[in-house]
Design an enzyme around this catalytic site. Structure first.
Site, PDB file in Angstrom:
ATOM      1  N   LYS A 138      44.983  41.509  41.720  1.00 31.28           N
ATOM      2  CA  LYS A 138      44.743  42.949  41.732  1.00 31.28           C
ATOM      3  C   LYS A 138      43.245  43.229  41.666  1.00 31.28           C
ATOM      4  O   LYS A 138      42.563  42.825  40.718  1.00 31.28           O
ATOM      5  CB  LYS A 138      45.438  43.607  40.529  1.00 31.28           C
ATOM      6  CG  LYS A 138      46.956  43.492  40.538  1.00 31.28           C
ATOM      7  CD  LYS A 138      47.587  44.442  41.537  1.00 31.28           C
ATOM      8  CE  LYS A 138      49.098  44.488  41.393  1.00 31.28           C
ATOM      9  NZ  LYS A 138      49.709  45.467  42.279  1.00 31.28           N
ATOM     10  N   LYS A 181      59.665  48.385  48.450  1.00 34.29           N
ATOM     11  CA  LYS A 181      60.130  48.299  47.072  1.00 34.29           C
ATOM     12  C   LYS A 181      61.388  49.148  46.938  1.00 34.29           C
ATOM     13  O   LYS A 181      61.429  50.283  47.422  1.00 34.29           O
ATOM     14  CB  LYS A 181      59.053  48.779  46.094  1.00 34.29           C
ATOM     15  CG  LYS A 181      57.808  47.903  46.072  1.00 34.29           C
ATOM     16  CD  LYS A 181      56.746  48.451  45.134  1.00 34.29           C
ATOM     17  CE  LYS A 181      55.537  47.529  45.074  1.00 34.29           C
ATOM     18  NZ  LYS A 181      54.442  48.095  44.244  1.00 34.29           N
TER      19      LYS A 181
END
Length: 350
Positions: free
Chosen positions: A159, A261
């Site tokens: 990230k 997702k």
């Protein structure tokens, strides 16, 4: 059918920091549907993307409100059920829990795992990435070692989009690569860069062997993605910018792939639509997760043979996951041969 809705809490072994903040625990929602002596399960977890904020409270309340309208149906009346969900504008995460529960019920009814019902080949499942959140260089190295000690991982997703700037991103990414030089690296900026920084970072990351960059620009800046793609040697994936199949056509000429997702799409039904829509536009596909337990990630794993990339690791970072289902073998999340999702309560293990 009878519908039950309850809230459960999951705590992370290591809090996860991304460009938008840090999460240490979440309150998720479990949906159970019962019919003909068979119980199907589904899970919902909170979603916070731009102005699309679906809190646990909103999800739970919406499911409680819609229960009376849905309980009159049989689980096999999927087309009629979907129409009700559309007209009531159910939040996507709540929809996901109910949709997954219907599939779990169906698999148990016919005595087959979902991947077999769909005729998928689990040998095609690629290794899942595991996530290194925004951290100091030393903290990122430590987190990488934690993953290496925990399981036989093959891929790291790092990230970036550090509020302190791209120099902090560079130092952290370099530290991770030094700690795990033989692992593949993916990068997710969670919309933390502007166009100038994104162009600069994509070129820098390509020189380090990173495979792709996910959501380099913030939701709402999709009009800049085509320009970034011109200057990026790396494939560009979108996550926060793509919720469902209706979002894909307007993104197709500006990106290389999408992150699906279940909580964004509204479950397995729409996830499959997204896969085939993306393929029709020549895009690659990834499956990702939020703060999902084994229940939701096992549901996504049923479709994993259709994905080019997987990022189904949230349950691996939980200290109190109430479920067991898909297993991790050689870095791959593999569904089992049990009917439906193949998920059980952890306490019921033999």
């Amino acid at each position: 059918m009878k519908i039950q809705v309850e809230i459960f809490t999951v705590n992370k072994r290591f809090p996860l920091t991304i460009s938008r903040g840090t999460t240490a625990k979440t309150n998720n929602v479990l949906v159970k549907i019962s019919q003909d002596g068979i119980e199907g399960w589904g899970e919902s977890s909170p979603v916070k993307v731009g102005d699309r904020h679906q809190s646990t409270e909103v999800i739970h309340e919406s499911l409680q409100q819609i229960k009376p309208q849905l309980e009159k149906f049989h689980p096999l009346q999927r087309q009629e059920i979907e129409q009700v969900l559309i007209t009531t504008n159910l939040p996507s995460s709540a929809w996901a829990a109910f949709d997954v529960a219907l599939y779990d019920w169906l698999g148990k009814k016919v005595g087959l795992p979902l991947w077999k019902i769909w005729g998928l080949d689990c040998k095609k499942i690629v290794p899942t990435s595991v996530t290194i959140g925004i951290n100091s260089p030393e903290g990122a190295k430590s987190r990488t070692r934690d993953w290496l000690e925990f399981t036989n991982i093959k891929v790291l997703k790092v990230k970036l989009g550090n509020p302190e700037g791209v120099e902090a991103d560079r130092k952290m990414l370099t530290a991770v690569k030094d700690e795990a030089p033989n692992l593949d690296l993916y990068v997710d900026a969670n919309g933390g860069w502007n166009l100038t920084n994104a162009c600069e970072m994509c070129n820098w990351l390509a020189n380090l062997g990173v495979k792709y960059v996910e959501q380099p620009l913030a939701q709402g800046e999709e009009h800049k993605l085509a320009e970034l793609r011109k200057h990026s040697p790396l494939p560009i994936f979108v996550d926060e910018s793509c919720f469902n199949s209706r979002d894909i056509p307007k993104l197709a000429n500006s990106v290389d792939g999408i992150n699906i997702k279940l909580m964004k799409s509204g479950g397995l039904t729409e996830a499959m639509r997204m896969v085939y829509t993306a393929r029709a536009y020549g895009l690659q596909v990834m499956f990702g997760c939020y703060s999902d337990s084994t229940l939701a990630n096992t549901a996504a794993a049923q479709l994993a043979p259709l994905a080019d990339y997987l990022d189904l690791d949230s349950h691996l970072n939980l200290i109190d996951d109430p479920f067991e289902g898909a297993s991790i073998q050689e870095g791959r999340i593999l569904p089992n041969n049990l009917p439906g999702l193949g998920v059980q309560h952890s306490a019921s293990r033999a």
